[in-house]
Design an enzyme around this catalytic site. Structure first.
Site, PDB file in Angstrom:
ATOM      1  N   TYR A  43      35.613  40.761  52.184  1.00 33.21           N
ATOM      2  CA  TYR A  43      35.657  39.350  52.547  1.00 33.21           C
ATOM      3  C   TYR A  43      36.030  39.095  54.012  1.00 33.21           C
ATOM      4  CZ  TYR A  43      35.757  39.171  47.479  1.00 33.21           C
ATOM      5  OH  TYR A  43      35.472  39.366  46.151  1.00 33.21           O
ATOM      6  N   SER A 115      41.774  41.784  43.226  1.00 36.82           N
ATOM      7  CA  SER A 115      40.389  41.497  42.876  1.00 36.82           C
ATOM      8  C   SER A 115      39.501  42.655  43.333  1.00 36.82           C
ATOM      9  CB  SER A 115      39.970  40.152  43.479  1.00 36.82           C
ATOM     10  OG  SER A 115      38.790  39.673  42.876  1.00 36.82           O
ATOM     11  N   TYR A 116      38.466  42.404  44.119  1.00 36.03           N
ATOM     12  CA  TYR A 116      37.629  43.500  44.617  1.00 36.03           C
ATOM     13  C   TYR A 116      38.498  44.525  45.351  1.00 36.03           C
ATOM     14  CZ  TYR A 116      33.169  45.394  46.535  1.00 36.03           C
ATOM     15  OH  TYR A 116      32.086  46.189  46.856  1.00 36.03           O
ATOM     16  N   TRP A 161      30.462  33.205  43.005  1.00 36.36           N
ATOM     17  CA  TRP A 161      30.815  34.381  43.814  1.00 36.36           C
ATOM     18  C   TRP A 161      29.559  35.024  44.395  1.00 36.36           C
ATOM     19  CZ3 TRP A 161      29.875  39.726  43.241  1.00 36.36           C
ATOM     20  CH2 TRP A 161      30.634  40.548  44.086  1.00 36.36           C
ATOM     21  N   ASP A 252      45.090  33.912  35.698  1.00 37.25           N
ATOM     22  CA  ASP A 252      44.081  34.750  36.338  1.00 37.25           C
ATOM     23  C   ASP A 252      42.994  35.064  35.325  1.00 37.25           C
ATOM     24  OD1 ASP A 252      42.647  36.687  37.769  1.00 37.25           O
ATOM     25  OD2 ASP A 252      44.074  38.279  37.253  1.00 37.25           O
ATOM     26  N   HIS A 282      43.814  33.211  39.914  1.00 32.79           N
ATOM     27  CA  HIS A 282      43.100  34.214  40.707  1.00 32.79           C
ATOM     28  C   HIS A 282      42.928  33.692  42.127  1.00 32.79           C
ATOM     29  CE1 HIS A 282      40.600  37.903  40.599  1.00 32.79           C
ATOM     30  NE2 HIS A 282      39.952  37.323  41.584  1.00 32.79           N
TER      31      HIS A 282
END
Length: 562
Positions: A43, A115-116, A161, A252, A282
């Site tokens: 990101y 997350s990622y 997303w 989340d 989240h």
């Protein structure tokens, strides 16, 4: 006096295949070698400033910090695709070893991020990089764990997303001089910021926004058939030999997956692993206000000292610093206080509440009673209101009043008497539902709701089960219309106090849109329907079909189960 900080921008990190990834390196300017925290993000590394762990906090804690753009993202070379688990695993391994070999590093590397950023940690740890000492994966999931959550795609978050990812892809295409539709960016922006309207497209597989992005690696139809996209099918927990600090929030969308990962790691590798669950959604800002509820300042990650807890965990496994941290630290909502436990769930007992006539919910098993009925029309689904959703589009995570939704004819409510004393529900909630449908496939959704004395109704947990996957996420069997089937609806893990004077309510319906994909009730492959049909649903509660809510109730005096 602390040493000044040096930040080296655009440091080049060659991978084994020659592709160069780039990142920023933060170090105290004193010439000493020290452990390094590696943060890998798709990101943009300049935006890594959240409540989990910041680069500045790493340096202040006597660590170097490397914040790297993952392959094909922002400043890094190479190609990014949606499904690239093997590549991310290799790149994480190589990045750990690159950091360990630098003159400012003492050879010890740890990783952080959510997350990622957490997923790549678990992928890379399974590659066993020699210099990796610990990881802190927050808010993570996999395709396997997503499918296990009722078999229904979280379509709002997935499409929003992907739209953001496609916008970045489009910019890279333009920068490379390749042709791109000038209107595609606007369409993608509309999808990312307000996906609900686009998600009414029928057939959903023909969603047009991605088709205008040349080369974007997405087949919507295949994705809908496969399930929620993740960058890995499943994590190789047996190969993750370094200790992990797992962090998530009760709101989340990956709460259950993160807890499941913690439980699997602990079962395989023992008690080196830790879990922290706060009243968070989240997001990078882990605040104490969620939905329309303030859980008091105690619930804020900065008040908890979450970044300090990361560094203490790393110190324990890099520097050998003794730690008295518990295995599990969780926030009990309603009591609005942090609790500690040596396992998850903590000691408790199962409380069963049965559905009954006239919307009753109580401890007495049902007698011969009449079933309840409602009609689910996919053209008029029950709208999403709060819950475990990502703050994408127009959805708001957290507890929001559902009393108006409960007036709909397609929402059944079963409510307990007023509680004489507090009820602490801590653990995994489930509904055993006996129901029939006129359709060949449909969904059943449930919410555990706290009813306040003033009539407000706030959901503590919720879940959905697709009928065709009622026998398991990897099994598919359509319904025989009119036949009563038993459904196990997982409402997820929670820690919620129902105070004295409140009531416990169970909502039963068949949709939660746009958080979850609408079931069109036809039995056709997901995403292929040009129109839906109305499903007439029957919910049974009788001696033969005892539909019930199963609550894990905290009992602090009980001995742990063997």
């Amino acid at each position: 006096m602390k040493a000044p900080i040096t930040i080296v921008r655009d440091a080049e990190m060659p991978m084994r295949d020659g592709v160069v990834l780039r990142g920023d390196v933060w170090t105290p300017d004193d010439g000493r070698r020290r452990p390094a925290v590696l943060i890998r993000t798709p990101y943009g590394r300049t935006g890594t400033n959240n409540d989990f762990l910041r680069p500045l906090e790493c340096v202040q804690g006597d660590y170097a910090c490397v914040v790297q753009d993952t392959r094909g993202r922002a400043g890094s070379d190479g190609e990014w695709t949606i499904f690239m688990a093997e590549q991310e695993a290799r790149d994480t391994h190589d990045s750990v070893e690159w950091a360990a070999a630098q003159p400012w590093c003492d050879g010890n590397v740890v990783m952080a991020g959510a997350s990622y950023l957490g997923i790549v940690q678990l992928l890379g740890a399974a590659e066993r990089p020699p210099h990796l000492r610990a990881i802190a994966p927050g808010m993570t999931s996999s395709a396997e764990l997503d499918r296990a959550a009722g078999g229904v795609m979280r379509v709002n978050e997935v499409m929003a997303w992907l739209a953001f990812m496609a916008m970045d892809w489009l910019e890279r295409e333009r920068a490379a001089g390749r042709p791109a539709d000038p209107g595609a960016a606007y369409e993608l922006w509309e999808l990312a910021t307000d996906p609900a309207a686009a998600l009414r497209t029928l057939p959903l597989k023909d969603l047009p926004q991605f088709a205008a992005v040349p080369g974007f690696p997405l087949d919507v139809g295949k994705m809908l058939a496969y399930g929620t996209p993740g960058i890995t099918e499943s994590f190789a927990y047996e190969a993750v030999e370094v200790p992990a600090l797992s962090v998530t929030g009760w709101f989340d969308n990956h709460c259950d997956s993160t807890i499941e990962s913690f439980l699997r790691l602990r079962a395989i590798h023992g008690d080196r692993h830790r879990l922290i669950v706060g009243p968070w959604s989240h997001d990078g800002r882990l605040g104490y206000c969620q939905g329309e509820v303030s859980f008091s300042a105690r619930g804020d990650a900065t008040v908890l000292g979450l970044s300090a807890q990361h560094l203490a965990f790393f110190d324990e496994h890099v520097r050998g610093t003794p730690s008295a941290a518990p295995a599990v630290r969780y926030f009990l909502m309603g009591a609005d206080e942090w609790r500690e436990a040596d396992r998850w769930p903590p000691p408790g007992e199962l409380r069963t509440l049965y559905l009954g006539d006239d919307g009753r919910l109580g401890t007495r098993p049902p007698a011969d009673e009449h079933p309840d009925h409602y009609a689910y029309d996919p053209d008029d689904p029950v709208p999403t209101r709060g819950g475990r959703v990502v703050n994408l589009g127009r959805l708001v995570p957290g507890p929001l009043d559902r009393s108006r939704l409960e007036e709909r004819p397609d929402v059944l409510c079963y409510t307990s008497p007023v509680l004489d004393e507090p009820l602490d529900v801590v653990g995994q909630v489930a509904v055993r539902l006996f129901a029939a449908s006129s359709a060949r496939d449909t969904d059943f959704a449930a919410k555990l709701v706290d009813v306040f004395p003033d009539g407000r109704a706030l959901a503590a947990a919720g879940g959905v089960q697709r009928a065709r996957h009622r026998h398991g996420p990897d099994a598919e069997q359509l319904l025989e219309p009119g036949t009563v089937e038993e459904y196990t609806i997982g409402l997820g893990h929670t820690a919620w106090r129902f105070p004295a004077g409140h009531r416990v309510r169970l909502e039963i319906t068949s949709s939660d849109f746009p958080a979850y994909d609408r079931n069109m009730n036809t039995g056709e492959p997901v995403g292929t329907d040009a129109a839906g049909v109305v499903a007439h649903q029957t919910v049974h509660h009788s001696v033969l079909y005892p539909s019930r809510l199963e609550l894990p109730v905290l009992s602090e005096g009980l001995d742990p189960a063997p």
